[in-house]
Design an enzyme around this catalytic site. Structure first.
Site, short mmCIF file in Angstrom:
data_model
loop_
_atom_site.label_atom_id
_atom_site.label_comp_id
_atom_site.label_asym_id
_atom_site.label_seq_id
_atom_site.Cartn_x
_atom_site.Cartn_y
_atom_site.Cartn_z
N ASN A 253 10.75 8.94 -15.74
CA ASN A 253 10.82 10.40 -15.80
C ASN A 253 11.69 10.99 -14.71
O ASN A 253 12.49 11.90 -14.95
CB ASN A 253 9.40 10.99 -15.71
N ASP B 165 -1.58 11.86 -10.42
CA ASP B 165 -2.25 11.01 -9.44
C ASP B 165 -3.77 11.08 -9.53
O ASP B 165 -4.47 10.23 -8.98
CB ASP B 165 -1.83 11.40 -8.02
N GLU C 283 3.03 7.63 -3.20
CA GLU C 283 2.39 8.18 -2.00
C GLU C 283 0.90 7.86 -1.91
O GLU C 283 0.32 7.86 -0.83
CB GLU C 283 2.60 9.70 -1.92
N ASP D 281 -13.30 -25.57 14.97
CA ASP D 281 -12.72 -25.02 13.75
C ASP D 281 -11.89 -23.77 13.99
O ASP D 281 -11.16 -23.33 13.10
CB ASP D 281 -13.83 -24.68 12.75
N ASP E 86 -17.40 -23.73 10.83
CA ASP E 86 -18.29 -22.91 11.66
C ASP E 86 -18.44 -23.43 13.08
O ASP E 86 -19.27 -22.93 13.84
CB ASP E 86 -19.67 -22.82 11.02
N ASP F 182 -15.21 -28.81 5.75
CA ASP F 182 -15.98 -29.96 6.21
C ASP F 182 -17.06 -30.23 5.16
O ASP F 182 -17.22 -29.45 4.22
CB ASP F 182 -16.61 -29.64 7.57
#
Length: 866
Positions: free
Chosen positions: A667, A696, A292, A603, A599, A334
């Site tokens: 367990n 936990d 969880e 691209d 950039d 590049d």
């Protein structure tokens, strides 16, 4: 000025209204709004934002904690307990559930806030006219009536009408699905025109592919077309490999939990036990099995990784990309700015014969300084040199902007006092400039363009390229003045000379490439530059260059052929923009986790296609929007630090999964079987939930745990088979010691039900804590020190487990004080379990390594450095 909000509510057809009327109605001027007017409008109409992630962030994170069906069923069952008189137990169960959800909420909310703060650092910018001058502002501050200046590479920040445009093409795929750019120009269209036919309008979320334009903003924020269909057009990033693995792991655990709940519940009913107790016990077992905290652990780990990466100069736009960055085994890039310094120098301006030419430089400077389209380092290198006095005699008449098909840029100028003749100056890639030339300039006279001259130019081009120079061509044409100029005027040009640019290899790039290789990452160059420049650079920096594929060759091969060849290619050269995406796709199909660093405008498709899209802080808007990672410095060493952090995030997430699938799994399975043979429940539901909550607590510190150096040396990938094998192996060991404990308590100690439950609670909690120390490292656990917080929480929880039976409130949970022989036996069993788990870990790792060494597809499983 009309009510802008009213216009939005009425759905006014502003695209059918003349631009002059709109300017008057919106109180705007050609020089733009004043700062005061813009401030007032921003306060009145709000920020230009469609996404409101932070408005209900806390509430959405809180509700997510209660989204688990198991939690809801558990609360329902507790409510049923109240109805049958078991109020005490029900209150304890609900309190434990609330505490568990609150812990998860606090951690995940803190992580979410950290991520929101990082996103604000890379917000989109826009250029508007304020107080009569261009001003760069955050796109969030664009208001109705603003005059926006757009050029190639920009994202459109608001819906608006075009006032002026030059060769203006916009990609509207995000809104209309149209793959090809749409030409836009001033004017009006009919009121009933659909969005795709509004050729005089631009819309939020679209991007400029070429040309320039001035636009008046009409609609912003929630009134835009983008906002109206935001949920439908929101970018759907492909599911990452890690996310897919987590989803499959969730399915596996859900199936196991469902089987356990049904079998244990009905088995206990057949044994004539209380229905409510049986239901609570069955659901509590499922909760004990469920990971969880996994969503919170992933959020915390990724947010912590993103924060750490930001301190190293790596900003994360999409958290899920961090794991893929750690799994990346191939980086495509590049050359400019990554493999080279990125500071281009104009080394020479030469005439056709190869001699220095001041005239060629003057023409080049006029072209570079007067163009208003896409900014680029080549033009910056040209204008960085002092302008010749004669250039001040010329004024700009028009320009034909650069685009990625022509690969040329032309500017038309006129000399003072010479109104009868204009000069068109064109510069660009040699091949593309020569394609529109019919003569060459020899001295001051033009001569016909012959094959011999073409051969001489090609020889010079290859020689200079082989020396590492980036070579552009320059051509001119004198003509009578025209009212407007377009691409059709780019013909019959006279080739005037060459521009030689030098971008030297980046200092230390060779060491960076070796560092990448040492971490299991290969590098491939994908460049639009010619093969000679690419090979020279590759040889200089130590990059392989034996296998080369040109854009021309790539265009002739099929998708399947490229898939077969791409992994063996070292350099992809002379590549067109639309071919980059094909290369990335082929490499991904071959089984690589591919990162792409770029950039530019061209691209963006490749950035989105890659597993990890990486760009730099100064990239054009469309590249930043498509990327997952933004580097504050274009430096592979910065990227290396990000890669290591991605691998740490992956390793720490896998630690929690390993813990959940080892002692916890064993367990809970042991308890399920024991409940069928014991005359009482081995643990009460509230005891199982308390056990789950306490175990936990140390897990919350896993995100900040230390990671062994060998965990970051090689790319690691999700492998559900590894998780399944790990679960079975360690689950069997855990169950063996559980049954050993059962036998000792029942046959030797003759324990009462309360003593049995108390002893079993302590033993199961201690073993779950012990396994944390074992599975967090692949080496001997005493050689790998955990983080201080994990150590502290583990020790504190272990002490709590031992003293809890003797606490004044122990009876609230059904505990009784344990005799010292039983407590000593529990501690001895825990120590034996610790040693057995350590031995099992090394056996399992050796077995897993042998299995994967025989795999035909080793790149598809978790890689391991032996």
């Amino acid at each position: 000025m009309r009510s802008l909000a009213l216009d939005a509510r009425e759905g006014g057809t502003y695209w059918a209204t003349p631009a002059a009327d709109l300017m008057a109605e919106y109180g705007s001027r050609a020089t733009g709004l004043s700062s005061r007017e813009a401030h007032e409008r921003l306060a009145r109409y709000g920020r230009n934002s469609v996404a409101r992630r932070d408005r209900f962030l806390a509430l959405s994170v809180l509700l997510r904690q209660f989204r688990s069906p198991l939690v809801l069923i558990l609360v329902f069952a507790a409510g049923m307990s109240v109805l049958v008189g078991e109020r005490h137990d029900a209150i304890i169960i609900i309190l434990i559930v609330l505490i568990s959800c609150a812990l998860s909420f606090m951690q995940e909310y803190r992580a979410s806030r950290a991520v929101e703060a990082l996103r604000k650092r890379i917000a989109q910018k826009s250029t508007v006219l304020r107080d009569g001058a261009p001003k760069v502002i955050p796109a969030l501050e664009v208001v109705p009536g603003d005059i926006i200046q757009l050029s190639a590479g920009n994202l459109v920040p608001a819906d608006g009408i075009i006032l002026e445009a030059r060769d203006f093409n916009v990609s509207e795929a995000a809104l209309t699905g149209e793959a090809f750019p749409v030409a836009k120009s001033p004017g009006t269209v009919e009121p009933g025109a659909p969005l795709a036919r509004r050729s005089n309008a631009v819309f939020t979320g679209t991007s400029v592919r070429s040309g320039t334009a001035s636009v008046i903003a009409i609609r912003t924020g929630d009134t835009t077309e983008f906002a109206a269909i935001a949920s439908a057009i929101e970018r759907r990033s492909p599911e990452t490999e890690f996310a897919r693995g987590i989803r499959r792991f969730g399915y596996l655990m859900s199936e196991i939990m469902l089987v356990i709940v049904i079998l244990v519940f009905f088995a206990n009913l057949l044994l004539q036990r209380e229905p409510i107790d049986s239901l609570l016990f069955s659901i509590a077992l499922a909760v004990g099995l469920s990971p969880e905290l996994l969503p919170a652990i992933i959020s915390i780990t990724l947010a912590r990784g993103a924060t750490t990466m930001a301190q190293s100069g790596v900003l994360v736009r999409r958290l899920e990309a961090i794991e893929n960055l750690g799994s990346m085994n191939l980086l495509c890039t590049d050359k400019t700015g990554t493999l080279t310094e990125g500071v281009v120098h104009l080394d020479a301006c030469l005439d056709v014969s190869g001699a220095p030419s001041p005239t060629v430089y003057m023409w080049a400077r006029l072209n570079a300084s007067m163009q208003t389209g896409l900014q680029n380092p080549l033009d910056e290198a040209i204008v960085a040199i002092d302008a010749p006095p004669s250039s001040s005699l010329y004024s700009k008449v028009d320009e034909i902007p650069y685009d990625f098909v022509r690969k040329r840029l032309s500017v038309v100028v006129r000399k003072d006092g010479d109104s009868d003749r204009d000069l068109l100056i064109c510069k660009g890639a040699i091949e593309n400039v020569l394609a529109v030339c019919s003569s060459v300039l020899n001295g001051d006279a033009a001569a016909p363009f012959t094959d011999t001259q073409r051969q001489a130019i090609d020889e010079k081009f290859r020689f200079w390229s082989g020396e590492g120079y980036r070579v552009l061509g320059l051509a001119v044409r004198k003509m009578a003045p025209l009212l407007a100029y377009g691409r059709q005027q780019e013909e019959g040009l006279c080739f005037a000379g060459f521009l030689l640019f030098l971008d030297p290899p980046k200092a230390g790039i060779g060491e960076s490439l070796k560092a990448l290789a040492k971490r299991g990452i290969d590098l491939k160059m994908i460049t639009g530059d010619n093969r000679h420049v690419a090979v020279h650079l590759a040889n200089t920096i130590g990059l392989r260059s034996s296998q080369i594929l040109t854009g021309e060759d790539l265009s002739k091969i099929t998708r399947d052929s490229l898939f077969a060849r791409a992994p063996d290619i070292d350099l992809f050269v002379e590549i067109d923009p639309n071919q980059k995406e094909r290369v990335i796709e082929a490499l991904r199909r071959a089984g690589h986790v591919v990162g792409y660093l770029g950039d530019g405008i061209n691209d963006a498709p490749a950035l989105h296609q890659a597993d990890v899209g990486i760009t730099v802080d100064g990239a054009v808007d469309v590249a930043r929007e498509a990327a997952d990672i933004v580097l504050l410095r274009r430096d592979l060493n910065v990227l290396l630090r990000g890669i290591e952090e991605g691998r740490r995030s992956f390793a720490n997430t896998m630690k929690y999964i390993s813990i959940t699938t080892s002692a916890n799994f064993g367990n809970m399975i042991s308890m399920a079987f024991a409940s069928l043979f014991l005359p009482f429940l081995p643990l009460l539901a509230k005891q199982i939930l308390l056990n789950n909550l306490l175990s936990d607590v140390p897990a919350l510190a896993i995100a900040g745990d230390k990671v062994d150096r060998e965990e970051t040396r090689r790319p690691r990938r999700w492998d559900i088979g590894y998780v399944r094998g790990f679960m079975v192996s360690f689950g069997l060991v855990s169950s063996f010691f559980d049954f050993l404990t059962f036998a000792g308590l029942v046959l030797v100690a003759r324990a009462t039900p309360a003593t049995f439950q108390t002893a079993w609670f302590v033993e199961s909690l201690l073993t779950e804590l012990a396994i944390v120390l074992i599975v967090r490292t692949r080496s001997l656990f005493w050689r790998s020190r955990p983080g201080w917080l994990l150590s502290l929480l583990t020790l504190a929880t272990a002490v709590t487990a031992v003293i809890l039976p003797y606490a004044p409130f122990a009876d609230w949970f059904g505990f009784v004080p344990l005799p010292w022989p039983i407590m000593l036996g529990v501690l001895l069993i825990t120590a034996a379990y610790l040693m057995a788990s350590e031995a099992t870990k090394h056996w399992f790792n050796r077995w897993d390594s042998r299995v994967r060494s025989r795999s035909y597809y080793p790149e598809l499983v978790l890689e391991e450095e032996l």
